[in-house]
Design an enzyme around this catalytic site. Structure first.
Site, short mmCIF file in Angstrom:
data_model
loop_
_atom_site.label_atom_id
_atom_site.label_comp_id
_atom_site.label_asym_id
_atom_site.label_seq_id
_atom_site.Cartn_x
_atom_site.Cartn_y
_atom_site.Cartn_z
N CYS A 1 0.84 -1.20 0.00
CA CYS A 1 0.00 0.00 0.00
C CYS A 1 0.88 1.26 0.00
CB CYS A 1 -0.97 -0.03 1.17
SG CYS A 1 -2.37 1.12 1.01
N HIS B 1 -3.44 -5.72 1.12
CA HIS B 1 -2.69 -5.94 2.36
C HIS B 1 -2.58 -7.43 2.72
CE1 HIS B 1 -2.35 -1.74 3.95
NE2 HIS B 1 -3.33 -1.56 3.07
N GLU C 1 -0.66 -8.72 4.86
CA GLU C 1 -0.44 -8.88 6.30
C GLU C 1 -1.74 -8.94 7.08
OE1 GLU C 1 -0.69 -4.37 5.95
OE2 GLU C 1 -0.35 -6.13 4.69
#
Length: 228
Positions: free
Chosen positions: A86, A195, A197
């Site tokens: 991002c 994302h 994560e």
């Protein structure tokens, strides 16, 4: 155990999440500070999501001049794996480690949703865990996630296999050619707008698909050490 460094800039939002994802995948995590150019012996680096320096000027435009980025840029050119998520993707483009730019979403709205992607290249340091054509579910949350580049650059990315993932079942930000992630020519630097994560645990993620990015780099590093 391989060491993955996670950078914190003023305004970083997801550095803790990136560190947790790397730790879950089996890495030793080293927290890196934007003002410290020392990478402290890490084997790979993650530039996390957020709003580095408040997104002043342009997203990532100030972060690219942080002392740590000069060292990271040199290390990336030397082959160190670097993942920009991002805002980290925006920083990589601003630092000219990746081509193109991330601009305001075409619809001018912030998008926060679970997003399907198709993996287009599984030969990078960060995607070797996947298979080409594999569909994965990763959260996306951005206001300036529209990837743009001139036609020649886009054609070069296509021809060189540098488009790593595309949005499918809807493009959340209007990115050119549905681009969600790209790599550099060498394949060690990857920028991704969604994302990974946030998709590493069953309790909080829509899937465990994000772990593949982190396990990929650990395999890449292990293979490199074995071959040395």
């Amino acid at each position: 155990m391989s060491k993955i460094g996670v950078v914190t800039f003023p305004g970083s939002l997801d550095d803790g999440d990136a560190a947790r994802a790397a730790r879950i995948s089996g890495a030793e995590v080293v927290r890196l500070w934007h003002a410290d150019p020392d990478l402290h012996g890490v084997d790979a680096v993650v530039l996390p999501g957020g709003f580095s320096y408040g997104d002043y000027l342009r997203c990532g435009a100030i972060a690219r001049f942080a002392p740590v980025m000069e060292t990271i840029a040199d290390a990336a050119r030397g082959g160190m794996p670097v993942l920009g998520i991002c805002n980290g993707f925006q920083i990589l483009c601003e630092a000219h480690l990746l081509p193109g730019a991330l601009t305001r979403n075409q619809h001018l709205h912030f998008r926060n949703r679970d997003q399907w992607l198709r993996v287009e290249n599984s030969s990078t340091a960060w995607t070797n865990h996947f298979t080409e054509g594999q569909e994965i579910l990763i959260p996306v949350k951005n206001g300036e996630g529209c990837y743009v580049a001139d036609r020649r650059t886009l054609d070069e990315l296509e021809a060189g296999g540098q488009i790593v993932a595309r949005y499918i079942r809807g493009n959340p930000n209007g990115s050119s050619r549905d681009i969600a992630a790209i790599r550099n020519e060498a394949g060690n630097v990857l920028g991704i707008m969604p994302h990974p994560e946030h998709a590493v645990e069953a309790l909080t993620g829509p899937s465990l698909d994000g772990l593949g990015f982190f396990s990929s780099v650990l395999k890449h590093l292990a293979d490199a050490k074995a071959a040395a």
